[in-house]
Scaffold this motif. Structure first.
Motif, PDB file in Angstrom:
ATOM      1  N   MET A  20       0.837  -1.207   0.000  1.00 41.63           N
ATOM      2  CA  MET A  20       0.000   0.000   0.000  1.00 41.63           C
ATOM      3  C   MET A  20       0.868   1.251   0.000  1.00 41.63           C
ATOM      4  O   MET A  20       1.964   1.266   0.593  1.00 41.63           O
ATOM      5  CB  MET A  20      -0.893   0.030   1.247  1.00 41.63           C
ATOM      6  N   ASP A  21       0.382   2.325  -0.625  1.00 45.66           N
ATOM      7  CA  ASP A  21       1.083   3.603  -0.496  1.00 45.66           C
ATOM      8  C   ASP A  21       0.661   4.265   0.819  1.00 45.66           C
ATOM      9  O   ASP A  21      -0.231   3.783   1.528  1.00 45.66           O
ATOM     10  CB  ASP A  21       0.830   4.514  -1.702  1.00 45.66           C
ATOM     11  N   THR A  22       1.306   5.347   1.162  1.00 49.37           N
ATOM     12  CA  THR A  22       1.089   5.988   2.463  1.00 49.37           C
ATOM     13  C   THR A  22      -0.366   6.372   2.680  1.00 49.37           C
ATOM     14  O   THR A  22      -0.941   6.108   3.749  1.00 49.37           O
ATOM     15  CB  THR A  22       1.972   7.245   2.599  1.00 49.37           C
ATOM     16  N   LEU A  27      -5.639   5.852   5.376  1.00 47.19           N
ATOM     17  CA  LEU A  27      -7.093   5.812   5.220  1.00 47.19           C
ATOM     18  C   LEU A  27      -7.679   4.531   5.797  1.00 47.19           C
ATOM     19  O   LEU A  27      -8.741   4.540   6.428  1.00 47.19           O
ATOM     20  CB  LEU A  27      -7.467   5.959   3.745  1.00 47.19           C
ATOM     21  N   LYS A  28      -6.989   3.424   5.627  1.00 50.84           N
ATOM     22  CA  LYS A  28      -7.516   2.158   6.128  1.00 50.84           C
ATOM     23  C   LYS A  28      -7.365   2.037   7.645  1.00 50.84           C
ATOM     24  O   LYS A  28      -8.217   1.433   8.308  1.00 50.84           O
ATOM     25  CB  LYS A  28      -6.857   0.993   5.390  1.00 50.84           C
ATOM     26  N   ILE A  29      -6.309   2.614   8.196  1.00 47.94           N
ATOM     27  CA  ILE A  29      -6.210   2.677   9.660  1.00 47.94           C
ATOM     28  C   ILE A  29      -7.362   3.503  10.216  1.00 47.94           C
ATOM     29  O   ILE A  29      -8.031   3.120  11.184  1.00 47.94           O
ATOM     30  CB  ILE A  29      -4.855   3.271  10.098  1.00 47.94           C
ATOM     31  N   ASN A  30      -7.614   4.630   9.567  1.00 45.79           N
ATOM     32  CA  ASN A  30      -8.712   5.499  10.001  1.00 45.79           C
ATOM     33  C   ASN A  30     -10.061   4.812   9.868  1.00 45.79           C
ATOM     34  O   ASN A  30     -10.944   4.961  10.728  1.00 45.79           O
ATOM     35  CB  ASN A  30      -8.701   6.799   9.188  1.00 45.79           C
ATOM     36  N   LEU A  31     -10.231   4.024   8.816  1.00 48.19           N
ATOM     37  CA  LEU A  31     -11.470   3.270   8.623  1.00 48.19           C
ATOM     38  C   LEU A  31     -11.694   2.314   9.795  1.00 48.19           C
ATOM     39  O   LEU A  31     -12.813   2.196  10.309  1.00 48.19           O
ATOM     40  CB  LEU A  31     -11.401   2.489   7.305  1.00 48.19           C
TER      41      LEU A  31
END
Length: 271
Positions: A20-22, A27-31
């Motif tokens: 994954m790019d940064t 975004l996925k951590i935030n999700l």
């Protein structure tokens, strides 16, 4: 020990993280983080039972103890350390203990969490009694240091609660008040400093803030018992008095510094 699914060790819903790019990682951590508050909402009834039990005991001079290891232990210490400056209570009323002692706050102490007897020895140094409440914090719900402490506390008639991220875990089954927050698998498999730790922090915020409101350490929505330990807090207290007593800044500041807290200054002027 009953059979249960250790959710904190189940594989992440996201794979190939290294590809994954940064922005995608963030975004996925935030999700995943967005799920945490809703998971905490599900255990509010249990948190309420704990707050009510604490309120009853605090009026009699009781104390709140946290025990944990690693991230969980550090979060308990963090919450305890905020009580004196925020609410003006002595350090001895809310106490956080971590497996491995104070050294473990900054640096992991190998195998400290595996000592089942140490927590009770640590608690005895503070003369824990039936007036007090013990909260064990362990994402896995299996930490020997925490389980041993709760077992001994229950033998001595002390109210216990357990904050865990594994429903059905030994900690959830042992505690008088189980607070099992199911946040699902971590973004990084098994990394409980992430969602699990965040959920614990939210629960601890709720426990002590609600308790302090219930025992009269808050007026309206203001921290009227905060310690005046820096210029920012003196300014905040001064503005509270300006608003509450219709004073100008200089009058309010003088009154605050004379009496040492917003609450004492308000009570003195009303007399």
């Amino acid at each position: 020990m009953s059979d249960y699914i250790k959710i904190t060790e189940t594989p992440s819903d996201h794979n190939h993280l290294e590809k994954m790019d940064t922005q995608e990682i963030l975004l996925k951590i935030n999700l995943e983080d967005q799920k945490v508050a809703l998971a905490v909402k599900e255990v509010i009834p249990q948190i309420g039972l704990l707050v009510d039990g604490l309120e009853e005991r605090f009026y009699k001079g009781g104390r709140l103890f946290y025990i944990g290891a690693g991230t969980s232990g550090r979060l308990g210490i963090l919450d305890a350390s905020e009580i004196p400056p925020t609410f003006g209570l002595p350090h001895e009323r809310v106490i956080g203990l971590i497996a491995g002692g104070d050294t473990a706050i900054r640096k992991a102490v190998e195998f400290a969490e595996d000592n089942r007897e140490q927590a009770w020895e640590d608690l005895l140094k503070h003369k824990i009694s039936e007036l007090d409440v013990l909260v064990g914090i362990a994402a896995s719900g299996t930490t020997p240091y925490v389980l041993g402490g709760l077992e001994e506390a229950k033998k001595h008639g002390i109210l216990t609660a357990g904050i865990t991220n594994n429903p059905g875990s030994p900690l959830a089954e042992l505690a008088d008040i189980p607070i099992a927050i199911n946040v699902g698998p971590e973004f990084l498999t098994g990394s409980t400093r992430m969602k699990s730790g965040t959920s614990q922090k939210l629960a601890l915020n709720m426990i002590t803030t609600a308790l302090m409101i219930r025992i009269g350490r808050v007026k309206g929505n203001k921290m009227v018992n905060m310690q005046l330990s820096n210029t920012k807090l003196v300014d905040r207290g001064t503005r509270y008095l300006m608003e509450g007593l219709n004073l100008n800044y200089k009058e309010a500041e003088k009154l605050l510094l004379e009496y040492g807290s917003v609450k004492k200054a308000m009570e003195a002027l009303k007399k």
